[in-house]
Design a protein around this motif. Sequence first.
Motif, mmCIF file in Angstrom:
data_model
loop_
_atom_site.group_PDB
_atom_site.id
_atom_site.type_symbol
_atom_site.label_atom_id
_atom_site.label_comp_id
_atom_site.label_asym_id
_atom_site.label_seq_id
_atom_site.Cartn_x
_atom_site.Cartn_y
_atom_site.Cartn_z
ATOM 1 N N ALA A 216 -67.582 52.904 23.774
ATOM 2 C CA ALA A 216 -67.604 53.595 25.093
ATOM 3 C C ALA A 216 -68.169 52.425 25.689
ATOM 4 C CB ALA A 216 -68.815 54.695 25.316
ATOM 5 N N PHE A 217 -69.039 51.329 25.427
ATOM 6 C CA PHE A 217 -69.215 50.584 26.043
ATOM 7 C C PHE A 217 -67.965 48.942 26.149
ATOM 8 C CE2 PHE A 217 -70.690 45.028 26.262
ATOM 9 C CZ PHE A 217 -70.712 45.634 27.115
ATOM 10 N N LEU A 218 -67.602 48.765 25.106
ATOM 11 C CA LEU A 218 -66.232 47.931 24.889
ATOM 12 C C LEU A 218 -65.485 48.527 26.020
ATOM 13 C CD1 LEU A 218 -66.496 47.275 21.569
ATOM 14 C CD2 LEU A 218 -67.304 45.444 23.275
ATOM 15 N N LEU A 219 -65.059 49.657 25.782
ATOM 16 C CA LEU A 219 -63.579 50.015 26.176
ATOM 17 C C LEU A 219 -64.053 50.131 27.811
ATOM 18 C CD1 LEU A 219 -63.145 53.356 24.264
ATOM 19 C CD2 LEU A 219 -61.254 51.477 24.355
ATOM 20 N N HIS A 220 -64.885 50.277 28.547
ATOM 21 C CA HIS A 220 -65.356 50.219 29.551
ATOM 22 C C HIS A 220 -66.017 49.027 29.939
ATOM 23 C CE1 HIS A 220 -67.717 50.396 33.401
ATOM 24 N NE2 HIS A 220 -66.998 51.805 33.175
ATOM 25 N N ASP A 221 -66.346 47.608 29.947
ATOM 26 C CA ASP A 221 -66.466 47.175 30.395
ATOM 27 C C ASP A 221 -65.330 45.894 29.721
ATOM 28 O OD1 ASP A 221 -69.178 48.185 30.756
ATOM 29 O OD2 ASP A 221 -69.530 46.107 31.568
ATOM 30 N N MET A 222 -64.915 45.594 28.640
ATOM 31 C CA MET A 222 -64.282 45.124 27.934
ATOM 32 C C MET A 222 -62.734 45.042 28.049
ATOM 33 S SD MET A 222 -66.501 42.426 27.239
ATOM 34 C CE MET A 222 -66.846 42.781 28.273
ATOM 35 N N HIS A 223 -62.820 46.932 28.509
ATOM 36 C CA HIS A 223 -60.969 47.279 28.437
ATOM 37 C C HIS A 223 -60.738 47.406 27.073
ATOM 38 C CE1 HIS A 223 -61.701 46.542 32.526
ATOM 39 N NE2 HIS A 223 -61.835 45.432 32.299
ATOM 40 N N TYR A 224 -61.372 47.046 26.085
ATOM 41 C CA TYR A 224 -60.686 47.168 24.516
ATOM 42 C C TYR A 224 -61.808 47.703 23.785
ATOM 43 C CZ TYR A 224 -62.311 42.727 24.163
ATOM 44 O OH TYR A 224 -63.363 41.481 24.329
ATOM 45 N N GLY A 225 -61.426 48.053 22.341
ATOM 46 C CA GLY A 225 -62.599 48.815 21.126
ATOM 47 C C GLY A 225 -63.172 48.117 20.286
ATOM 48 N N LYS A 226 -63.628 48.639 19.562
ATOM 49 C CA LYS A 226 -64.262 47.736 18.509
ATOM 50 C C LYS A 226 -62.977 47.291 17.454
ATOM 51 C CE LYS A 226 -68.133 49.578 16.266
ATOM 52 N NZ LYS A 226 -69.072 48.608 17.468
ATOM 53 N N GLU A 227 -62.071 47.188 17.059
ATOM 54 C CA GLU A 227 -61.720 46.934 16.256
ATOM 55 C C GLU A 227 -60.583 45.487 16.861
ATOM 56 O OE1 GLU A 227 -57.037 47.684 13.977
ATOM 57 O OE2 GLU A 227 -57.620 48.867 15.011
ATOM 58 N N ILE A 228 -60.757 45.508 17.844
ATOM 59 C CA ILE A 228 -59.836 43.944 18.655
ATOM 60 C C ILE A 228 -61.591 43.013 18.741
ATOM 61 C CG2 ILE A 228 -59.307 42.857 20.854
ATOM 62 C CD1 ILE A 228 -57.311 45.435 20.726
ATOM 63 N N SER A 229 -61.892 43.727 19.140
ATOM 64 C CA SER A 229 -63.994 43.262 19.330
ATOM 65 C C SER A 229 -64.234 42.292 18.052
ATOM 66 C CB SER A 229 -64.988 44.113 19.864
ATOM 67 O OG SER A 229 -65.799 43.383 20.421
ATOM 68 N N LYS A 230 -64.198 43.216 17.420
ATOM 69 C CA LYS A 230 -64.494 42.429 16.109
ATOM 70 C C LYS A 230 -63.092 41.428 15.549
ATOM 71 C CE LYS A 230 -66.572 41.619 12.577
ATOM 72 N NZ LYS A 230 -65.939 40.984 11.417
ATOM 73 N N LYS A 231 -62.506 41.028 15.887
ATOM 74 C CA LYS A 231 -60.900 40.622 15.734
ATOM 75 C C LYS A 231 -61.510 39.076 16.755
ATOM 76 C CE LYS A 231 -56.633 42.823 14.276
ATOM 77 N NZ LYS A 231 -55.458 43.819 14.696
ATOM 78 N N THR A 232 -61.867 39.702 17.839
ATOM 79 C CA THR A 232 -62.499 37.997 18.732
ATOM 80 C C THR A 232 -63.284 37.537 18.424
ATOM 81 O OG1 THR A 232 -64.011 39.420 19.739
ATOM 82 C CG2 THR A 232 -61.572 39.305 21.358
ATOM 83 N N TRP A 233 -64.007 38.200 17.282
ATOM 84 C CA TRP A 233 -65.722 37.578 17.165
ATOM 85 C C TRP A 233 -65.117 36.836 15.992
ATOM 86 C CZ3 TRP A 233 -69.652 35.259 17.296
ATOM 87 C CH2 TRP A 233 -70.523 34.231 16.807
#
Length: 298
Positions: A216-233
């Motif tokens: 929920a936080f990622l979609l609201h603040d980063m505009h993408y979800g956990k899968e993409i967030s993990k890839k960025t890391w």
Amino acid sequence: MLKININDYIKTGEGATAESFETPSDSNILIKLYHPGFDKDVIVKELDVARKVYALGIPSPEPGELVTDGNRLGLRYRKVVGKRSFARAISQEPERIPEFVHEFADYAKKLHSVECPNGMFPNAKELFLTYLEASKCADDVEKSKVKDFIINKIPNCNAALHGDLHYGNLLTTLPQGAPMTTPHEIYFIDLSAFSYGFPLFDIAMTYNIGNLSDEAFLLHDMHYGKEISKKTWDYFVQEYFFGPEELGKKWFGASATRYDIEEELKFYAMIKLFFVEYAIGEMPANYIPFIRETLKRL
């Protein structure tokens, strides 16, 4: 303080603490208005910090002055024309994550190579000791262990720290679809938590966004979800620690692996979460298992 007529402005964005506005009469101006009742001292501090960061030559929007619409307080900045955050860019072009993360990591390293003059910004160690002391998530014994880690295990350093280093707080003027070779500019924004200290304080925020934040936080603040967030890391840790500067070897030893680095980073990530608790008044429930497990390792 400049008085503005909000009817002359058009709302262009909204965040957790403020809204942004532009005016057709001057394409060079951006207004950031905080929500009603927001602490004036915090706004004044943000302006002061923004001016100091800009004076150091760190790429950031040129700050103007305090403004009010008669109800809310805010700041005026020189507008970054054609900008989008790296978070927005990643959400729009996820196939280009390696390119965007490479540039994000490059600018993080450039920021951390800047030495802050004595007394210009707060000491990150002192700030986090304050956040720790106020925490309700750790007991006295645990606080004592974390305090010892901050004071005695974290190197003393005067590197410039953003304080909230994530993909939403770096802007690019690279147009969507344009190759990275296209001339463009980069700007750090939201500088109110700026400080100096060991760079892993900053990388801890990038770690938390990539590994601990909920959908929920990622979609609201980063505009993408956990899968993409993990890839960025995954890309970031390689770019930042194993790039030409070899920061992984410098800080963790010549034989350090990604696993070694991430295990050490977890302590900084936990410490960073005490800042989150301090800022919002409580520790988000999804972070507590990570904190409890990390505290056991101290």
